[in-house]
Design a protein around this motif. Structure first.
Motif, PDB file in Angstrom:
ATOM      1  N   THR A  17      10.761   7.769   7.805  1.00  0.00           N
ATOM      2  CA  THR A  17      10.291   6.892   7.216  1.00  0.00           C
ATOM      3  C   THR A  17      11.211   5.691   7.166  1.00  0.00           C
ATOM      4  O   THR A  17      11.061   4.339   6.569  1.00  0.00           O
ATOM      5  CB  THR A  17      10.063   7.168   5.740  1.00  0.00           C
ATOM      6  N   ARG A  18      12.651   5.837   7.408  1.00  0.00           N
ATOM      7  CA  ARG A  18      13.688   4.834   7.481  1.00  0.00           C
ATOM      8  C   ARG A  18      13.373   3.917   8.539  1.00  0.00           C
ATOM      9  O   ARG A  18      14.150   2.968   8.332  1.00  0.00           O
ATOM     10  CB  ARG A  18      15.015   5.689   7.639  1.00  0.00           C
ATOM     11  N   PHE A  19      12.562   4.034   9.297  1.00  0.00           N
ATOM     12  CA  PHE A  19      12.495   3.080  10.691  1.00  0.00           C
ATOM     13  C   PHE A  19      10.863   2.745  10.327  1.00  0.00           C
ATOM     14  O   PHE A  19      10.393   2.118  11.336  1.00  0.00           O
ATOM     15  CB  PHE A  19      12.393   3.628  11.779  1.00  0.00           C
ATOM     16  N   LEU A  20      10.114   2.528   9.105  1.00  0.00           N
ATOM     17  CA  LEU A  20       9.084   1.936   9.098  1.00  0.00           C
ATOM     18  C   LEU A  20       9.035   0.542   9.190  1.00  0.00           C
ATOM     19  O   LEU A  20      10.126   0.086   8.655  1.00  0.00           O
ATOM     20  CB  LEU A  20       8.209   2.526   7.688  1.00  0.00           C
ATOM     21  N   PRO A  21       8.205  -0.428   9.637  1.00  0.00           N
ATOM     22  CA  PRO A  21       6.850   0.050  10.215  1.00  0.00           C
ATOM     23  C   PRO A  21       6.935   0.493  11.701  1.00  0.00           C
ATOM     24  O   PRO A  21       5.757   0.622  11.998  1.00  0.00           O
ATOM     25  CB  PRO A  21       6.191  -1.318   9.904  1.00  0.00           C
ATOM     26  N   ALA A  22       8.076   0.445  12.178  1.00  0.00           N
ATOM     27  CA  ALA A  22       8.120   0.732  13.646  1.00  0.00           C
ATOM     28  C   ALA A  22       7.569   2.183  13.929  1.00  0.00           C
ATOM     29  O   ALA A  22       6.884   2.376  14.969  1.00  0.00           O
ATOM     30  CB  ALA A  22       9.602   0.710  14.221  1.00  0.00           C
ATOM     31  N   THR A  23       7.884   3.065  12.982  1.00  0.00           N
ATOM     32  CA  THR A  23       7.494   4.533  13.205  1.00  0.00           C
ATOM     33  C   THR A  23       6.192   4.858  12.463  1.00  0.00           C
ATOM     34  O   THR A  23       5.677   6.002  12.613  1.00  0.00           O
ATOM     35  CB  THR A  23       8.430   5.446  12.721  1.00  0.00           C
ATOM     36  N   LYS A  24       5.337   3.966  12.280  1.00  0.00           N
ATOM     37  CA  LYS A  24       3.772   4.011  11.817  1.00  0.00           C
ATOM     38  C   LYS A  24       3.101   4.498  12.836  1.00  0.00           C
ATOM     39  O   LYS A  24       2.401   5.433  12.681  1.00  0.00           O
ATOM     40  CB  LYS A  24       3.439   2.897  11.349  1.00  0.00           C
ATOM     41  N   ALA A  25       3.191   3.883  14.151  1.00  0.00           N
ATOM     42  CA  ALA A  25       2.481   4.597  15.215  1.00  0.00           C
ATOM     43  C   ALA A  25       3.258   5.129  16.269  1.00  0.00           C
ATOM     44  O   ALA A  25       2.766   5.881  17.276  1.00  0.00           O
ATOM     45  CB  ALA A  25       1.585   3.452  15.727  1.00  0.00           C
ATOM     46  N   VAL A  26       4.801   4.865  16.428  1.00  0.00           N
ATOM     47  CA  VAL A  26       5.472   5.445  17.364  1.00  0.00           C
ATOM     48  C   VAL A  26       6.512   6.386  16.633  1.00  0.00           C
ATOM     49  O   VAL A  26       7.345   6.069  15.701  1.00  0.00           O
ATOM     50  CB  VAL A  26       6.237   4.494  17.888  1.00  0.00           C
TER      51      VAL A  26
END
Length: 297
Positions: A17-26
């Motif tokens: 979650t600390r890297f959202l939105p990058a980690t929404k799909a990756v």
């Protein structure tokens, strides 16, 4: 007789979650440090230590990790038709041998201890390593290799540690040391999770690399929820410490917490500087970036 360290567990079920939105799909483990995903550095460390089988404890939307360590037929066929032999060799170098990886699901976010427990049937009755994939370690000799060398000497359980500033010890799990084994290793008498400021028994934090005996699984099976309402690995290790030896290794190298943005960016710079061609362009850029705030002052 000590059993060898053949297997490793990599818990990769976190949401990032600390890297959202990058980690929404990756998955966060697939974010890249220079030209390789974070998870590849951790797997390479394990393989350099002689690990034969890696167990990934995954969660929903993590299938891309499994795909990364599989064959990519269309890509490889295209590269082959274009005579891209160097690219093909690179893909083959990073692809595990058939049968040397397993993937199991942690179906609910119940903590690190629960994630490790999910690998119990695959690990079986033998000692194993744990590598937290948020942490990558830059060293001449694989950090886990250094730990395995100590385990070969001492047996028992081994935890990698490194020094942190005294005023930051409250942010980490900290070990309390007993007698020394050698210049870089000591027996552990206690572990304290995020001690109150001024109360830490040392300035050595637990780095995210462990070698544990299989008895940990039975303890995890009966472990009550701890901090954050989760099954904590540290709680079960403390229970096991009553009957088994634990050693700390102050490894040679530097860790980067890629679960944090500063750590992630620092790792990109540090590993990027290993490439002379990249370093040639990075150094002038970094000097320019440093001068800008100084000029503004």
């Amino acid at each position: 007789m000590k059993k060898p360290i053949r297997k490793a567990v990599l818990p990769v079920a976190g949401l990032g979650t600390r890297f959202l939105p990058a980690t929404k799909a990756v998955p966060k483990e697939m974010l890249t440090i220079v030209d390789r995903p974070i998870i590849q550095y951790v797997v390479d460390e394990a393989r350099a230590a002689g690990i034969e089988h890696i167990v990934f404890v995954t969660g929903r939307n993590k299938h891309v990790i499994e795909d990364h360590f599989d064959m990519a037929y269309e890509l490889e066929d295209t590269l082959r038709s274009r005579n891209k032999d160097a690219a093909l060799d690179l893909l083959e170098k990073h692809r595990p041998e058939p049968g040397s990886t397993s993937f199991t699901r942690q179906q609910a976010p119940l903590g690190l201890g629960h994630a490790i427990w999910c690998a119990r049937d695959i690990i079986g009755d033998e000692p194993f390593a744990i590598l937290l994939p948020d942490v990558i370690i830059k060293s001449q000799v694989s950090c886990l290799r250094q730990m395995v060398d100590l385990y070969d000497q001492t047996g028992g359980n081994v935890i990698a540690v490194e020094e942190v500033p005294e005023d930051q010890t409250h942010q980490y799990g900290i070990v309390e040391l007993a007698e020394k084994i050698n210049d870089n290793a000591s027996k552990i008498s206690n572990m304290v999770e995020k001690p109150a400021p001024g109360t830490a028994p040392s300035n050595l934090m637990i780095t995210g690399r462990y070698i544990l005996q299989p008895e940990i699984f039975e303890l995890l099976s009966n472990q009550t929820k701890g901090a954050g309402g989760e099954i904590q690995l540290t709680d079960s290790m403390l229970s096991m410490m009553k009957n088994q030896s634990f050693a700390s290794l102050k490894f040679e190298g530097r860790s980067y917490d890629c679960g944090s943005k500063p750590g992630f960016l620092s790792a990109n710079i540090a590993f990027g500087m290993d490439d002379p061609a990249l370093a040639e362009e990075l150094v002038p850029f970094m000097k320019e970036m440093i001068r800008q705030p100084l000029a503004a002052e």
